[in-house]
Design a protein around this motif. Structure first.
Motif, mmCIF file in Angstrom:
data_model
loop_
_atom_site.group_PDB
_atom_site.id
_atom_site.type_symbol
_atom_site.label_atom_id
_atom_site.label_comp_id
_atom_site.label_asym_id
_atom_site.label_seq_id
_atom_site.Cartn_x
_atom_site.Cartn_y
_atom_site.Cartn_z
ATOM 1 N N LYS A 7 0.112 -0.265 -9.197
ATOM 2 C CA LYS A 7 0.697 1.063 -8.998
ATOM 3 C C LYS A 7 0.163 2.064 -10.026
ATOM 4 O O LYS A 7 -0.012 3.253 -9.710
ATOM 5 C CB LYS A 7 2.225 0.981 -9.096
ATOM 6 N N GLU A 8 -0.096 1.591 -11.237
ATOM 7 C CA GLU A 8 -0.639 2.480 -12.268
ATOM 8 C C GLU A 8 -2.076 2.888 -11.955
ATOM 9 O O GLU A 8 -2.446 4.056 -12.119
ATOM 10 C CB GLU A 8 -0.586 1.790 -13.635
ATOM 11 N N LYS A 9 -2.859 1.964 -11.501
ATOM 12 C CA LYS A 9 -4.276 2.242 -11.235
ATOM 13 C C LYS A 9 -4.457 3.062 -9.953
ATOM 14 O O LYS A 9 -5.431 3.803 -9.827
ATOM 15 C CB LYS A 9 -5.066 0.938 -11.148
ATOM 16 N N THR A 61 -10.061 5.298 -2.039
ATOM 17 C CA THR A 61 -9.874 5.846 -3.386
ATOM 18 C C THR A 61 -11.195 5.795 -4.145
ATOM 19 O O THR A 61 -11.823 4.727 -4.219
ATOM 20 C CB THR A 61 -8.804 5.049 -4.159
ATOM 21 N N LYS A 89 -11.780 -0.164 -10.477
ATOM 22 C CA LYS A 89 -10.354 -0.337 -10.748
ATOM 23 C C LYS A 89 -9.888 -1.748 -10.393
ATOM 24 O O LYS A 89 -9.112 -2.357 -11.128
ATOM 25 C CB LYS A 89 -9.535 0.693 -9.959
ATOM 26 N N SER A 122 1.438 4.783 -4.477
ATOM 27 C CA SER A 122 2.634 4.102 -4.982
ATOM 28 C C SER A 122 3.578 3.686 -3.866
ATOM 29 O O SER A 122 4.107 2.568 -3.861
ATOM 30 C CB SER A 122 3.383 5.019 -5.971
ATOM 31 N N ASP A 123 3.816 4.586 -2.894
ATOM 32 C CA ASP A 123 4.749 4.273 -1.807
ATOM 33 C C ASP A 123 4.245 3.094 -0.965
ATOM 34 O O ASP A 123 5.024 2.203 -0.607
ATOM 35 C CB ASP A 123 4.949 5.502 -0.910
ATOM 36 N N SER A 181 -2.155 5.351 -8.441
ATOM 37 C CA SER A 181 -0.885 6.108 -8.472
ATOM 38 C C SER A 181 -0.641 6.889 -7.182
ATOM 39 O O SER A 181 0.512 7.115 -6.793
ATOM 40 C CB SER A 181 -0.874 7.063 -9.670
ATOM 41 N N GLY A 182 -1.707 7.283 -6.507
ATOM 42 C CA GLY A 182 -1.534 8.022 -5.267
ATOM 43 C C GLY A 182 -1.065 7.151 -4.113
ATOM 44 O O GLY A 182 -0.713 7.675 -3.043
ATOM 45 N N ASP A 186 2.839 -3.994 -10.647
ATOM 46 C CA ASP A 186 3.114 -2.818 -11.480
ATOM 47 C C ASP A 186 1.806 -2.203 -11.973
ATOM 48 O O ASP A 186 1.641 -0.975 -11.990
ATOM 49 C CB ASP A 186 3.982 -3.216 -12.677
#
Length: 409
Positions: free
Chosen positions: A207-209, A156, A162, A214-215, A211-212, A204
């Motif tokens: 997951k926000e930072k 990423t 991040k 998430s799964d 987002s791609g 949580d």
């Protein structure tokens, strides 16, 4: 959050011991997963703790035997201390040391016996602590759970910034990681260190930072929650963090469970220490120090367990329970045996050592005397001795009057 470093400890002394213990922990967990189908780390910690303390049982037995013998000879030691109390002159100090040594020799024990056993135990206990602080660094199956997520994070753009922001927002500054390094393997370790330290709110935020991802984040979190689960709590989380989250979310049952970890740690430590015989007497300096330590250590575990991971608290509780059970068995064993027999046996061993040492010294002295005789003995034969004596007699008889030879004669 608990402020810990999850990479493998590389200290010069504890590092190799931690790696050995981590290797054993990895074998136990791998056996549980591959053979028994149990992938819970908290159960592995319990099994591992029992295994380690069973291995330490011979050392514990010797330490307890020393403590029992020390209790028996305390009256004699105290009598010597009172006899020379306040006497600081060299003669009195030497006499006190000699009489004290004679008592230790009488009972066949060493004054540093308890310290030796403690020096053996302490590195093992401290190394165990390092292992439980860094589960992914020592257990391959746990570390593999992070592989897909770490690879996704590292592909990423701007992931270093991040991850740094994540640590700053979660106030994990004491987690010593540096995402500015260029080595990908080191960065991978730092990411695993951070991920294993995350609580629910941390996941949580992750997951926000990212987002791609998430799964992958959700599946990794679920696998870790299953492996780290202990009575519904994560063993990588601290009781204080669980209490804070429980109070804010209304999950009061978890607040109670989190409180029970340090409380049970304190109570089991107190029980273990009460069952253990003390090496020092009640009135001497050593006994006073031990009594003070017995009060401080349980309180230390009580407050310390609030900030360390639940897994360390579980280890502390189980280890105290195992020690207590061992101590009950040892106390019953020592009640049945005759300490006087042990004292006689120790005295015989000490006597043999002294005899062995004395024989060696006699051999050295004998050899020295033989060598000295050989040096002083004349090397001439009997015939040569007679000829020399005859020559000396002739020289005396032929001495001139008033000469030095005549005066010498």
């Amino acid at each position: 959050m608990s402020d810990i470093i999850l990479t493998a400890y590389d200290g010069a002394i504890l590092g190799p011991i931690a790696k050995l213990l981590g290797f054993i922990m990895n074998l136990i967990y791998s056996f549980m997963v591959n053979v028994l189908g149990i992938g819970n780390i908290s159960i592995a910690i319990i099994v591992f703790t029992i295994f380690i303390y069973m291995c330490l049982l011979p050392i514990t037995y010797k330490q307890q035997k020393f403590s029992k013998l020390n209790q028996k000879m305390q009256p004699e030691l105290q009598k010597v201390q009172k006899k020379y109390q306040g006497k600081k002159d060299p003669v009195s100090v030497q006499a006190m040391q000699d009489e004290t040594s004679a008592i230790y020799e009488k009972y066949g024990v060493s004054p540093i016996g308890s310290c030796v056993y403690m020096l053996i135990n302490m590195p093992i206990i401290l190394s165990l602590w390092r292992v439980f602080q860094a589960i992914p660094a020592y257990i391959a199956i746990v570390r593999d759970q992070f592989t897909s997520l770490v690879e996704g994070i590292m592909t990423t753009p701007g992931y270093q910034d991040k991850m740094s922001d994540l640590i700053e927002n979660l106030k994990m500054s004491s987690l010593r990681v540096d995402f500015t390094v260029k080595d990908d393997s080191i960065l991978s370790n730092y990411i695993i260190d951070t991920l294993y330290s995350l609580n629910a709110s941390g996941w949580d935020m992750l997951k926000e930072k990212f987002s791609g991802l998430s799964d992958i984040v959700v599946s990794t979190q679920e696998h870790l929650d299953e492996m780290n689960n202990f009575l519904g709590m994560s063993i990588s989380d601290s009781p204080m963090s669980i209490i804070r989250n429980g109070m804010s979310n209304g999950a009061y049952l978890f607040v109670v469970l989190a409180l029970l970890i340090p409380i049970f740690s304190y109570l089991t430590q107190v029980l273990s220490l009460k069952l253990m015989p003390q090496a020092g007497g009640a009135d001497d300096a050593m006994g006073s120090q031990i009594k003070m330590m017995n009060k401080i250590m349980p309180l230390f575990s009580l407050f310390f367990c609030f900030s360390v991971p639940v897994g360390l608290g579980v280890y502390w509780i189980i280890s105290a329970i195992v020690r207590s059970l061992q101590q009950v068995a040892l106390n019953k064993h020592f009640e049945k045996i005759n300490l006087d027999d042990i004292i006689k046996e120790n005295q015989e061993k000490a006597k043999k050592k002294r005899e062995k040492k004395g024989i060696a010294e006699n051999k050295i002295n004998q050899t020295a005397r033989v060598n000295t005789r050989k040096i002083n003995e004349p090397s001439m034969s009997a015939r040569e001795k007679e000829q020399a004596l005859e020559k000396a007699a002739k020289a005396r008889n032929s001495a001139k009057a008033g000469s030095m030879a005549e005066k010498a004669n």
